[in-house]
Design a protein around this motif. Structure first.
Motif, PDB file in Angstrom:
ATOM      1  N   CYS A 114       0.858  -1.188   0.000  1.00 34.23           N
ATOM      2  CA  CYS A 114       0.000   0.000   0.000  1.00 34.23           C
ATOM      3  C   CYS A 114       0.892   1.235   0.000  1.00 34.23           C
ATOM      4  N   THR A 141      -2.233   4.045  -3.962  1.00 35.07           N
ATOM      5  CA  THR A 141      -2.058   2.924  -4.885  1.00 35.07           C
ATOM      6  C   THR A 141      -1.806   1.650  -4.093  1.00 35.07           C
ATOM      7  N   ALA A 156      -4.836  -1.351  -8.001  1.00 38.46           N
ATOM      8  CA  ALA A 156      -5.894  -0.382  -7.685  1.00 38.46           C
ATOM      9  C   ALA A 156      -5.257   0.970  -7.406  1.00 38.46           C
ATOM     10  N   GLN A 157      -5.957   2.031  -7.818  1.00 41.46           N
ATOM     11  CA  GLN A 157      -5.462   3.388  -7.571  1.00 41.46           C
ATOM     12  C   GLN A 157      -6.642   4.336  -7.433  1.00 41.46           C
ATOM     13  N   ARG A 158      -6.512   5.287  -6.510  1.00 47.69           N
ATOM     14  CA  ARG A 158      -7.535   6.304  -6.304  1.00 47.69           C
ATOM     15  C   ARG A 158      -6.851   7.667  -6.168  1.00 47.69           C
ATOM     16  N   CYS A 182      -8.823   1.042  -2.296  1.00 45.08           N
ATOM     17  CA  CYS A 182      -7.858   0.312  -3.128  1.00 45.08           C
ATOM     18  C   CYS A 182      -7.716  -1.145  -2.686  1.00 45.08           C
ATOM     19  N   ALA A 186      -8.019  -4.348  -4.885  1.00 40.46           N
ATOM     20  CA  ALA A 186      -6.770  -5.006  -5.265  1.00 40.46           C
ATOM     21  C   ALA A 186      -6.686  -6.448  -4.792  1.00 40.46           C
TER      22      ALA A 186
END
Length: 292
Positions: A114, A141, A156-158, A182, A186
């Motif tokens: 993370c 991420t 995953a990304q925000r 995420c 993920a």
């Protein structure tokens, strides 16, 4: 092709090993596991002398029944213990050491990290440096753990705008929200065998530790710049500094001040029990100082 919701529903309870050297990182993973019915079978952390300089003590704050391994010997001590537990997934959050292949090869589905930046931008130990240097976004991420720091394929990304309350704790809270989202995306992707999206090296940037001179706020800069820098410096603990009247103070938060004055930058406009209203290059700010 299965939807993300279907993949989540099909994910059986997982046995998870976490690596953490900062209490909020552990709390993030603990809450994820509890929310999804997974089990954290081991927490690996570092001796206090090997952690981030401003990190909180970790092991003493964990639930009483947690299995905790405190070691800096990842290959010779941590790897055999982790292997004996046969975890499904390894997840690291705020762990300042490279995780060796002897550990990465153990979990059934793989290892995740993370990272609170929009990778590949902001690789390294101080991702809030992006905000310090002018980014108006907060990013997070979760990626596959690779041989080098923060380089693995993204699962995953925000990204969100800077919070309205532009201070360190609000950025930390935004990170937590984004990383929670995420992880929920993920981990099922990892379990399903999704390789993730490779990072573009051309877009990569490094985020090293702040220097002492960078921690010093400059009242000749615009108020928005000062606020952004102070917020970035205070994400994990207050470290923004200010020289005023011959004394160096730690500034814990900044807020717009209603006072208006044509005074030059650095002028103290008002004094309060917890700080001052001071003039910057444009607008005054109320600066709250750390008290003993």
């Amino acid at each position: 092709m299965e939807s993300l919701t279907e993949v989540r529903a099909a994910t059986a309870p997982l046995r998870i090993v976490t690596l953490n050297a900062f209490l909020p990182g552990y709390q993030l993973l603990h809450d994820f596991a509890e929310r999804n019915g997974h089990e954290i079978v081991l927490v690996v952390t570092l001796p206090q002398t090997d952690r981030y300089g401003d990190s909180a003590p970790l092991a003493i704050d964990l639930p009483e029944r947690s299995n905790v391994l405190i070691t800096s010997k990842l290959r010779t001590v941590a790897a055999p213990v982790i292997e004996a537990l046969r975890p499904d997934v390894i997840i690291s959050a705020a762990f300042p050491r490279l995780i060796p292949p002897e550990i990465l090869e153990i979990p059934k589905y793989g290892a995740l990290n993370c990272h609170p930046s929009p990778l590949p931008a902001g690789r390294g130990p101080t991702p809030q440096r992006l905000i310090y240097e002018g980014d108006d976004r907060v990013g997070a991420t979760v990626h596959r753990t690779a041989a080098e720091f923060d380089t693995g394929a993204i699962l995953a990304q925000r990204i969100a705008p800077l919070p309205d309350d532009l201070n360190g704790p609000a950025i930390m809270a935004t990170w937590r929200t984004l990383l929670t989202e995420c992880l929920d995306e993920a981990v099922p992707r990892l379990v399903s065998g999704d390789p993730g999206d490779p990072q573009d090296p051309a877009k990569a940037s490094e985020a090293p530790f702040f220097t002492e001179s960078e921690r010093l706020l400059d009242l000749t800069e615009p108020s928005a710049v000062i606020r952004r820098k102070a917020a970035a410096l205070n994400v994990t603990s207050p470290s923004a500094k200010l020289h005023l009247n011959g004394t160096t103070h730690t500034i814990t938060r900044t807020d717009p001040a209603p006072t208006r004055s044509p005074a030059p930058p650095g002028t103290i406009l008002e004094t309060h029990p917890t700080g001052w209203a001071v003039q910057t290059a444009d607008h005054p700010l109320h600066l709250t100082r750390q008290t003993p």
